[in-house]
Design an enzyme around this catalytic site. Structure first.
Site, PDB file in Angstrom:
ATOM      1  N   VAL A  35      15.699  29.904  27.548  1.00  0.00           N
ATOM      2  CA  VAL A  35      14.241  30.082  27.501  1.00  0.00           C
ATOM      3  C   VAL A  35      13.875  31.178  28.503  1.00  0.00           C
ATOM      4  CG1 VAL A  35      12.045  29.014  28.114  1.00  0.00           C
ATOM      5  CG2 VAL A  35      13.779  27.681  26.891  1.00  0.00           C
ATOM      6  N   VAL A  36      13.198  32.261  28.088  1.00  0.00           N
ATOM      7  CA  VAL A  36      12.669  32.524  26.772  1.00  0.00           C
ATOM      8  C   VAL A  36      13.623  33.461  26.040  1.00  0.00           C
ATOM      9  CG1 VAL A  36      10.274  32.173  27.475  1.00  0.00           C
ATOM     10  CG2 VAL A  36      11.265  34.464  27.640  1.00  0.00           C
ATOM     11  N   VAL A  43      14.232  37.323  26.630  1.00  0.00           N
ATOM     12  CA  VAL A  43      14.632  37.743  27.975  1.00  0.00           C
ATOM     13  C   VAL A  43      15.902  36.999  28.395  1.00  0.00           C
ATOM     14  CG1 VAL A  43      13.951  37.754  30.418  1.00  0.00           C
ATOM     15  CG2 VAL A  43      12.285  38.356  28.645  1.00  0.00           C
ATOM     16  N   CYS A  44      15.768  35.723  28.637  1.00  0.00           N
ATOM     17  CA  CYS A  44      16.857  34.949  29.223  1.00  0.00           C
ATOM     18  C   CYS A  44      18.046  34.847  28.268  1.00  0.00           C
ATOM     19  CB  CYS A  44      16.336  33.578  29.623  1.00  0.00           C
ATOM     20  SG  CYS A  44      14.856  33.722  30.664  1.00  0.00           S
ATOM     21  N   VAL A  45      17.789  34.897  26.980  1.00  0.00           N
ATOM     22  CA  VAL A  45      18.875  34.875  25.999  1.00  0.00           C
ATOM     23  C   VAL A  45      19.295  36.296  25.633  1.00  0.00           C
ATOM     24  CG1 VAL A  45      19.541  34.158  23.668  1.00  0.00           C
ATOM     25  CG2 VAL A  45      18.084  32.679  25.064  1.00  0.00           C
TER      26      VAL A  45
END
Lengths: 208, 208, 208, 208, 208, 208, 208, 208
Positions: free
Chosen positions: D113-114, D117-119
């Site tokens: 999440v989110v 960005v984070c993935v």
């Protein structure tokens, strides 16, 4: 039996803002957050613009529900502020009811989070006591559309009138000639499409 | 004629869970399965938390409709359990009606599958006999939204009050001070957003 | 008390077109613009086809709200045209009410922009004065579906009948034998699927 | 050039869970909270069931983003846990990359999440370094569908494979005969419809 | 005043199928064509199964509206068939009303195309004459959801009960023991999910 | 061939804002106006926060398209401002291209109205000339989702990277430690859910 | 490199129907059950009409997944039928691959339940072995749209061609003159709108 | 390899309108009929405005598919008109291909009904022969969104460029200065929001 149009009257209306708290707002998913924030602030501006007595109340604001959104706190520094110690239905709190009655108004404009509880419970209680209740649906939010729809139907069956902030502003204002500038500013600040119309118009007519 | 707010009262309410069977659940498509499962179990927990007399009933559970979902069976081992031999409207079954009347409660909280039949039929029958009926819309499911909407309107026209499990819990509880821990646990177990709020809060305040 | 079917009667109906202005139309987002334009023009054609007295009114047409859409202006060159100087509710304008009453009709067919204000306010006022009000929902538009739904419920609770232009046309016409050609032309001009049916039919039967 | 099917292999895959934090979860609105919670926990169970090396990481967990959801913390008490001091892209954190490389696996299963960005950021970095990346789309969440769709397209263009947790489980398992009971339990715990099928089946075949 | 549950009774109900014509069906866009076709045929089967007197009527079937769908024509070869020469409201046609009254039934089950005209008009007329009217919403179709919603509200306000074919079948049947095989066949033929349940069940219990 | 992660770099990026004009904005219907206004202003703030060279351009601003939205004009008083005399593709305007090249940046962040024209045309031209192009999808708008989807696919096929303003901000910032306060303010001003998290956090940690 | 249009050829195509089982079908929620049932049967009829070699396979049909839907079993009594003992990817089953290769066809038309597993896995394996793969998207189903979209993208990236049954029928048939009656019957049986066109046409031209 | 922007050029483009027939149009359900009709006529006007060679073709127009919509027939009285005797893919018809090649244009703008057959088949054939193909997605229609999405992906994978009529008009026109009046008229006739902008502008600037 003849129908009587119960019409919002700026001399007989008070605004009740129930539980717009930073934690509870994360539960609202029946309306987009950008739009919802805008609608709540628009209702605050409406209350101020029409000089309607306004009452703020919160539920457990020192716990996970979080504090009242700071913008409302700042906008109504002198409004009655009832931090309820535990009553879920604000109408179960005598201070809240006293504050409402102290306004001397018969028409109550209510919005809050979440719709089926923080809005519906005091709305039903107020109807029972003979007030005319106008719920501002687009400044009230809840978990999802199914929940919202159930809540609307329960309130409607009790005689609550469902309105949005723009409709309420128009019904309170009655006539543009009362103050063109002020109402246009309220709309321009909270309705991007209206702001665009005004900006296009101003540019063309000012020759700028 | 004055409106009277019929408010859920934990001392005067019983819960009727109608036909939440493993086969019938595959018919439910007006609500996502993860959410629906959660809502049904939340209603079970609500009934238990408020110690409301609860009645279970099923339709043809040895056929394709399948058995009652095991979680409910386990949660209410001592509840009246009426496996109806054929009556589609549970209220047509004398044992069921007897069980309802034996609770001595006037308010009936009903949920089931499918909404327009297993919920609506007994709801309408109970209204006719003078009960106050509260249908838990988000713990009731059916084929699609068109069907749900038709069913809601038919029940609403008869005076049924449409609520969701969260609203019912709040109306039954009345005041957080009655038991903060218990209600917060019910919400944390069934509302992920609320659980997040609580976890964030606990971490910050516990200094953990 | 027996239900009485209040049925549109072409000899007793007038049409009120409220604030279909070029600026305000940019606010309409609960219905697609192609479809909305078509519905409004269809209602204009309907009024003309059934020779219903029609009244046009606008709000602040020299400001950002913009002028009445030219098509309507051209279609009803001799209709009463009330450019309201400031009244938001058209019914607050004595000239408008006088024009309505001068028609001598008891049934009012209303459409406008935006639904919860320009349509709902005069609709509620007219009901209060004893008129039968039919709101043409698909020729009325507003900000979004939440707002529309709130507005519909408020009007419905007051006894307004919600119809679409096609239903109104059918109820006014009563019998195809009154004029097949005329009604078919109205439908062909505003319902693409119907136009296709007619074109397929004509080709096959004309041997062309 | 011939296509090569890059297939998940339980002996060559690691799981990266990025920023599933209690505060950040309130930002997720492209997927319903009940379903999202279920999917994240299902992915945790999947990682554990297939004994895949799993790495946890968080961003600013002492600030508003909140702590990692407790369930994941409890499920992987011995997993590398990188609380990043500020790097937004986890792959910019040397400890995180070292932990990934220490697993010796070439296939990375990522969720977080989110999404955009984070993935997406570590996914793109990992692809650049030659890893095969499988993003679990239904255990990753973000602000809305427009954002999700943009993120998916950017990752897809880079060669990321988009899967859901159920598909990943099936591709890792290859053959039911490897362990019927275990896989069925995983599905029963996280797919209500599958649980219903199993419960119906068990009741009928057990004669209970 | 006490609510009275008006319950469908197979001994007191007639079915009116209004204008399900091949041309008009192309106008229906508020429900998917596969589903709509299935619902209409299901209602036909229901009428036949419960041996309810059934009346067919069409509007201008030699023009673009097209002929009655052949399946219905074949299913009710001996039913009264009123090809209306021009009346839009079927109730304006004396032959149709005579056929309805000749059934001697007080409960009218109505479905047709399009909802706000071919269904709503005779429904309102029948209510006015004292019949109990049950509109089968999922076997009635129209241009779009906005139109449908307007039509439902108008009918509901007049006291029409909105049901779907499955709910009607259940209310008419009352008890599975009256005929398990027959009702299950009706459901299996028109509810794919139910058919699947039955097929799974039969396979397991037959040992096939 | 190895994939290379083209990552936004605040030292190598420029922002192009194309045709965000008050008239053209009324054409945008693939995204809600409240949200769209917020996204466009967020992108403006992002450009300013990261001190990215920014170029403004408009099409026919003295005609119906209307002036640039005043907020952008005020935010970038010294930015190159190219009021195109007629070129629909901004890249066909030599002054615009000269301004872009004068920035000396290789990465172009583009947003505008309407997506398939004002954004896609210069994006494709820029790709052809060797720039890396990042389209900010949520600060670009158009007539409807079908149009948007077609435009995205065309750009994607050309190598455009589709991002949203939040993802771009995160990729430009790289590490919270570069400036926590500044980035948090950007997010708090434009993401209501994030603002709520921060307000809850601040209240709890400040003891206020 | 020049694009080559890989076109379905009735002399070089085989149909693989994977896991259309009565239990698994209850998992399908990305497409309405009435429509899905129709599409699957349409694909069966298509295979039969074009005399395409067809292979049936199931997964664990004696467990909760349930038996193959009886209609397909009856339609292809002599088709290879591979009841897989455990392989999730049908292509991991040597009997299945042997049956596919025994057809001597290079084009594989695949459909099944659930899309991202039972369809995608063999599709990717077949592509890897050099087959041309055409997935019939509307006769394949899965849990929800997010899952479907992920699965489509993964297959598309591998070169799978996504088609629907109607497009496949048209591409296989090439020219109406090959058999007007037969193709029209296929369409009439599975496309209600087409059936209506044909019925309207036949009525008008037969003079009936 | 460098990307080359294939840009529509009014001197090198032809328009192919495939099977916009009155019967087939009743199959189109992925786009609203009012909007679709408008888009198709807009594309006709576009072709005429830019004087692009235009080719009309139909499939079986004497059968249930119905005749070409009369508006197109009238708009292009001298265009090549190929009533195909049976070829489903128009490109299989030598007369059609000859007509296309006779235009001497390399860019083909294609629209038709239904998308995955009448549009996709000739589009793929034309790509294979080296044409640049631009499909006008909003003037092409089909059964539902799932079908449309499958068709778009298949065409996209082959190199087709997906555009809408407005984008195509803008790319063909290049510069407003080529003809302001003409392009504005095209937009005003087919984009209600643009027409409103122009009408507001004209009223304000004309002082009318």
């Amino acid at each position: 039996m003849a129908y009587q149009y119960k019409r919002l009257d700026k001399n007989d209306a008070a605004v009740l803002l129930v539980d717009h708290q930073t934690g509870l707002l994360s539960l609202v998913r029946d309306i987009d957050p950008d739009k919802f924030k805008n609608n709540v602030l628009a209702l605050g501006d409406l209350a101020q613009y029409f000089k309607l007595p306004t009452i703020l109340t919160t539920s457990f604001e020192t716990g996970p529900n979080g504090p009242l959104v700071p913008e409302l706190k700042e906008q109504f520094p002198d409004a009655p502020y009832i931090a309820r110690p535990g009553n879920i239905n604000a109408w179960d709190n005598p201070d809240f009811v006293a504050a409402v009655k102290a306004t001397g108004k018969k028409q109550l404009i209510i919005a809050g989070v979440v719709t089926e509880v923080c809005v519906a419970f005091p709305a039903l209680s107020a109807i029972e006591e003979g007030f005319d209740v106008f719920v501002i649906t687009d400044a009230s939010g809840t978990f999802n559309e199914l929940t919202r729809d159930s809540a609307w139907r329960r309130m409607e069956a009790a005689g609550v009138q469902l309105m949005t902030w723009f409709g309420a502003a128009c019904e309170l204002h009655r006539d543009w000639r009362n103050d063109i500038e002020g109402l246009a500013t309220l709309f321009s600040n909270h309705i991007p499409d209206y702001r665009n119309l005004i900006n296009s118009y101003n540019t063309l007519t000012s020759g700028k």
